[in-house]
Design a protein around this motif. Structure first.
Motif, PDB file in Angstrom:
ATOM      1  N   THR A  64       0.445  -7.010   1.382  1.00  0.00           N
ATOM      2  CA  THR A  64       1.417  -6.212   0.833  1.00  0.00           C
ATOM      3  C   THR A  64       2.641  -6.958   0.272  1.00  0.00           C
ATOM      4  OG1 THR A  64       2.366  -5.906   2.707  1.00  0.00           O
ATOM      5  CG2 THR A  64       0.653  -4.380   2.716  1.00  0.00           C
ATOM      6  N   THR A  66       6.511  -5.346  -0.974  1.00  0.00           N
ATOM      7  CA  THR A  66       7.403  -4.301  -1.092  1.00  0.00           C
ATOM      8  C   THR A  66       8.735  -4.867  -1.643  1.00  0.00           C
ATOM      9  OG1 THR A  66       6.492  -3.446   0.976  1.00  0.00           O
ATOM     10  CG2 THR A  66       8.634  -2.659  -0.041  1.00  0.00           C
ATOM     11  N   SER A  70       9.601   0.688  -3.669  1.00  0.00           N
ATOM     12  CA  SER A  70       8.301   0.356  -4.258  1.00  0.00           C
ATOM     13  C   SER A  70       7.462  -0.694  -3.640  1.00  0.00           C
ATOM     14  CB  SER A  70       8.134   0.424  -5.851  1.00  0.00           C
ATOM     15  OG  SER A  70       8.900   1.257  -6.543  1.00  0.00           O
ATOM     16  N   SER A  73      -0.189  -2.750  -2.300  1.00  0.00           N
ATOM     17  CA  SER A  73      -1.237  -3.079  -1.197  1.00  0.00           C
ATOM     18  C   SER A  73      -2.417  -3.189  -1.518  1.00  0.00           C
ATOM     19  CB  SER A  73      -0.997  -2.040  -0.009  1.00  0.00           C
ATOM     20  OG  SER A  73      -1.432  -0.903  -0.536  1.00  0.00           O
ATOM     21  N   THR A  80      -3.435  -0.469  -4.401  1.00  0.00           N
ATOM     22  CA  THR A  80      -2.589   0.581  -4.655  1.00  0.00           C
ATOM     23  C   THR A  80      -1.019   0.453  -4.779  1.00  0.00           C
ATOM     24  OG1 THR A  80      -4.198   1.774  -3.097  1.00  0.00           O
ATOM     25  CG2 THR A  80      -2.061   2.779  -3.348  1.00  0.00           C
ATOM     26  N   ARG A  82       2.828   1.828  -4.788  1.00  0.00           N
ATOM     27  CA  ARG A  82       3.402   2.933  -4.863  1.00  0.00           C
ATOM     28  C   ARG A  82       4.952   3.043  -5.529  1.00  0.00           C
ATOM     29  NH1 ARG A  82       5.446   2.387  -0.698  1.00  0.00           N
ATOM     30  NH2 ARG A  82       4.510   0.394   0.107  1.00  0.00           N
ATOM     31  N   ASP A  84       8.558   4.249  -6.794  1.00  0.00           N
ATOM     32  CA  ASP A  84       9.822   5.277  -6.602  1.00  0.00           C
ATOM     33  C   ASP A  84      10.904   4.503  -7.311  1.00  0.00           C
ATOM     34  OD1 ASP A  84      11.277   7.096  -5.837  1.00  0.00           O
ATOM     35  OD2 ASP A  84      11.330   6.841  -3.755  1.00  0.00           O
ATOM     36  N   SER A  95       8.422   8.563  -9.781  1.00  0.00           N
ATOM     37  CA  SER A  95       7.749   8.525  -8.664  1.00  0.00           C
ATOM     38  C   SER A  95       6.207   8.923  -8.721  1.00  0.00           C
ATOM     39  CB  SER A  95       8.116   9.554  -7.814  1.00  0.00           C
ATOM     40  OG  SER A  95       9.611   9.580  -7.445  1.00  0.00           O
ATOM     41  N   THR A  97       1.742   7.244  -7.529  1.00  0.00           N
ATOM     42  CA  THR A  97       0.844   6.352  -7.258  1.00  0.00           C
ATOM     43  C   THR A  97      -0.342   5.940  -8.180  1.00  0.00           C
ATOM     44  OG1 THR A  97       0.875   7.247  -4.749  1.00  0.00           O
ATOM     45  CG2 THR A  97      -1.076   5.984  -5.665  1.00  0.00           C
ATOM     46  N   ARG A  99      -3.774   3.537  -8.725  1.00  0.00           N
ATOM     47  CA  ARG A  99      -4.832   2.788  -7.769  1.00  0.00           C
ATOM     48  C   ARG A  99      -5.605   1.889  -9.089  1.00  0.00           C
ATOM     49  NH1 ARG A  99      -4.514   6.923  -4.271  1.00  0.00           N
ATOM     50  NH2 ARG A  99      -3.805   6.220  -2.333  1.00  0.00           N
TER      51      ARG A  99
END
Length: 285
Positions: A64, A66, A70, A73, A80, A82, A84, A95, A97, A99
């Protein structure tokens, strides 16, 4: 790119943002104090986000990463992402997702300079992508590409310019990467990857001229017949361009995504002054 060609997306996670004006003038020299997730939507709607954050906004382990709100992973079969973020220069929420599902993974990186200080790893040249945003409302699927880059010194110390292009093929993908080093030598990579990620070098296609950008940035590519044309402009900056082309590679009619970078232009003081308008830095992080 979406299967229908109407939409596109670029996502880049920076640890030590190579284009950061804050990193360039920092005294700490700490790359992890200059991190960002750059997200760009092409088509309608169009969006751009690239907020730089400090070490306190960073967390990572083997699977992961971060950066602020945002994160990315890896579960062994899909990446994936994420998202924001806040767009720039006009602020709005971004915002959703993303993949990325690789069809195959490549065996290792390529070295771009003679000293071994810059490495490029096209991890998954042929992938599928699923995009689902809530702000703005947007969903599509398409083909994708996933790579990593790392280096020990600033790009402009080692290179003057490069062009890069990636095109999906009926079985895998083709990548062209032509680099001009600071000492005048070249590294010209012409590669074909099958769907499983196995690479093989191919004879360099014929050089193909392209018109300069709106900023008069010179650019070129390669194709089987020495011909290519610009179908769509994605990014047009004083030192960088990203475009969609029409060309012929490996015997197939393809639509490569093409990039051109001029690091002498990037190093110009006026260009450095322009960068914060597109790359704000989060306060206190």
């Amino acid at each position: 790119m979406s299967d229908d060609g109407a939409h596109g997306i670029t996502v880049i996670a920076f640890l030590g943002s190579v284009f950061s004006p804050y990193y360039a003038r920092s005294r700490d020299g700490d790359p992890l104090n200059h991190c960002a997730v750059n997200v760009v939507l092409y088509g309608r709607p169009q969006r751009w986000a690239m907020t730089e954050r400090g070490r306190g906004a960073l967390a990572r382990d083997a699977r992961t990463l971060t950066i602020g709100p945002s994160g990315l992973s890896w579960d062994g079969s899909a990446l994936t992402i994420r998202i924001d973020e806040v767009t720039a220069p006009l602020p709005s929420r971004l915002s959703g997702t993303v993949r990325v599902r690789p069809e195959g993974l490549t065996p290792g990186p390529f070295v771009l300079d003679a000293e071994g200080q810059h490495r490029w790893w096209p991890l998954a040249p042929s992938s599928r992508i699923e995009v689902a945003f809530t702000r703005p409302a947007l969903a599509w699927q398409g083909h994708a590409y996933f790579d990593t880059n790392d280096g020990d010194v600033a790009l402009e110390r080692s290179f003057t310019r490069w062009t890069w292009a990636r095109a999906p093929l009926s079985d895998g993908a083709a990548i062209l990467y032509d680099v001009v080093r600071r000492d005048g030598s070249r590294q010209d990579l012409s590669l074909r990857f099958d769907a499983a990620g196995r690479p093989r070098a191919i004879d360099p296609p014929v050089p193909a001229a392209l018109p300069p950008t709106l900023w008069r940035l010179p650019r070129a590519t390669r194709s089987d017949d020495g011909a290519a044309r610009v179908l769509r402009r994605f990014e047009d900056a004083p030192f960088y361009s990203r475009s969609l082309l029409s060309a012929r590679l490996c015997g197939e009619d393809v639509r490569p995504v093409h990039e051109a970078l001029d690091l002498d232009r990037f190093s110009h003081p006026l260009v450095r002054l322009m960068l914060p308008f597109r790359m704000p830095r989060a306060m206190g992080r």
